[in-house]
Design a protein around this motif. Sequence first.
Motif, mmCIF file in Angstrom:
data_model
loop_
_atom_site.group_PDB
_atom_site.id
_atom_site.type_symbol
_atom_site.label_atom_id
_atom_site.label_comp_id
_atom_site.label_asym_id
_atom_site.label_seq_id
_atom_site.Cartn_x
_atom_site.Cartn_y
_atom_site.Cartn_z
ATOM 1 N N GLU A 40 42.316 16.430 28.732
ATOM 2 C CA GLU A 40 43.273 17.464 29.127
ATOM 3 C C GLU A 40 44.316 16.907 30.091
ATOM 4 N N ARG A 43 46.679 14.506 28.311
ATOM 5 C CA ARG A 43 47.684 15.270 27.552
ATOM 6 C C ARG A 43 48.745 15.822 28.489
ATOM 7 N N GLN A 46 51.031 13.109 29.551
ATOM 8 C CA GLN A 46 51.920 12.757 28.443
ATOM 9 C C GLN A 46 53.061 13.781 28.328
ATOM 10 N N GLN A 47 52.693 15.057 28.471
ATOM 11 C CA GLN A 47 53.716 16.114 28.389
ATOM 12 C C GLN A 47 54.749 15.998 29.498
ATOM 13 N N ARG A 53 51.476 7.291 25.631
ATOM 14 C CA ARG A 53 50.301 7.600 24.811
ATOM 15 C C ARG A 53 49.060 7.314 25.645
ATOM 16 N N TRP A 54 47.892 7.624 25.102
ATOM 17 C CA TRP A 54 46.695 7.465 25.925
ATOM 18 C C TRP A 54 45.481 7.070 25.103
#
Lengths: 289, 289
Positions: A40, A43, A46-47, A53-54
């Motif tokens: 979570e 993400r 990233q947002q 990326r991860w």
Amino acid sequence: MSRVKRLAIIGVGLIGGSLALALRRGGYVAEVVGCGRRIEALRGAQQLGIIDRWETEPALAAEGADMVVVAVPVGAMEAVFRSLAGCLSAQSVLTDVGSTKGQVVEAARAAFGIPAANFVPGHPIAGTERSGYQAAFPELFEGRRVILTPLAETDAAAVHKVRGMWQHTGAEVVEMAVRHHDEILAATSHLPHVLAYSLVHTLAGMDESWEIFRYAAGGFRDFTRIAASDPGMWRDICLGNKAAILECLRRFTDDLDRLRLAIEASDGEHLIAAFSRAKQARDHFAASL
Amino acid sequence: MSRVKRLAIIGVGLIGGSLALALRRGGYVAEVVGCGRRIEALRGAQQLGIIDRWETEPALAAEGADMVVVAVPVGAMEAVFRSLAGCLSAQSVLTDVGSTKGQVVEAARAAFGIPAANFVPGHPIAGTERSGYQAAFPELFEGRRVILTPLAETDAAAVHKVRGMWQHTGAEVVEMAVRHHDEILAATSHLPHVLAYSLVHTLAGMDESWEIFRYAAGGFRDFTRIAASDPGMWRDICLGNKAAILECLRRFTDDLDRLRLAIEASDGEHLIAAFSRAKQARDHFAASL
């Protein structure tokens, strides 16, 4: 042209996230791969444009990265190093941001056998009492100091690359020995955190704790701000820099005991001498900022 | 119409000066007479429009004043009270701003015999680490709390007048018993000052003190800000609220000793429990601000 082609940030929190944001400015880094345990959070980072990326495995995140920064709490460093062992190419530079350096070097030795020539232990003297990627901001390191503690076997080119990376964030980079770093930081950072936590813990346990906090003012707010820091991170630091912290704590409690005796004896001269010396040092410190 | 016709401020420093400035706004006070030992400072305060005129003798400054505010360090209160004894009319209300209340009440008893019915002990929970009339500003008390500790013999009309005065500065006024005030303030203010002074004193005495301060960051800056406070004022407070401060110090050192043992024993569970409880209390405090 980007100086770092692929940056792997293992631990995308306040420090790791802020570093990524700072290096994105001016295109110092071409690609940022994040790594963490909470999908979570990855993400979310990233947002927010902190990472491109991860991955959830350090070894996967570090694949093909020319710079790997480990920014997890110091107690979790060894596990990350073990996961990276054998996965780093000769071209990758590895560094960390841990607040204790003796322990991190030991963790690296344990994981890699002898520390790899491309491992550069580091520590940015920056932070806030907040934590997590949401608290990250690109200016965090501007005007701050970053201490590198290269070992005898550390490759000069690796140190050069890590130094350049931190300089791009606006920080001043200095080098010192591992042990010296740990002694200095015990005094300026680790001991104050222990004292702030301990004071708030004591007051919270008093009968009138609700009222005590109600009548607290600005001095108390500033004095105790660092007691809002992440408990797990500070447990790790206390255990990781035990000897130096205990030595500072011993000196502190000796001096405090002298102050206590002076208050008991109504020895105003001792009090004013100690307070004046402290004020002088603090004023000098404020002037140097 | 002005609520206070003539205000005498004995001690035109940060607190006394800020009170005068706050009461001038909206014409709450018609005339302000300052009193102090340093003529240069009194002239400076007059030039800045903090006071209208000045005297160097408290008795002369208080002549014809319907409100007399004693804003000198607590160790100097008794001498001021003695100078005022016999000079206050039945229409004058006397109050103070001392950080310790038991000691001030004792000083008043010593000077006036039994405390006059028009003496209202008070304490604005406000201040900065700076001192002197140059640091005064009218907004200092906005949103802050002022504690009044009226005695059994204190006249209700006098309390009412002092309450109204502080409310005009934007402060919230509360009442509590002398002893309770001193216990609360020992915990939230006096002990933190002793700890901050003591820590900076310890670090200043270490061999690497120059380097220690060089590598200090924001947490250290905030934690030690109060160590720049006026040493004489804090000597007075330590001696004036001795019993409550020593009791808080005893609780603090007991808890700190437990933390020390936990660090020695690498007892991470104890550390995280103590740090978490402190963080929770500190977060709660921050949310209530």
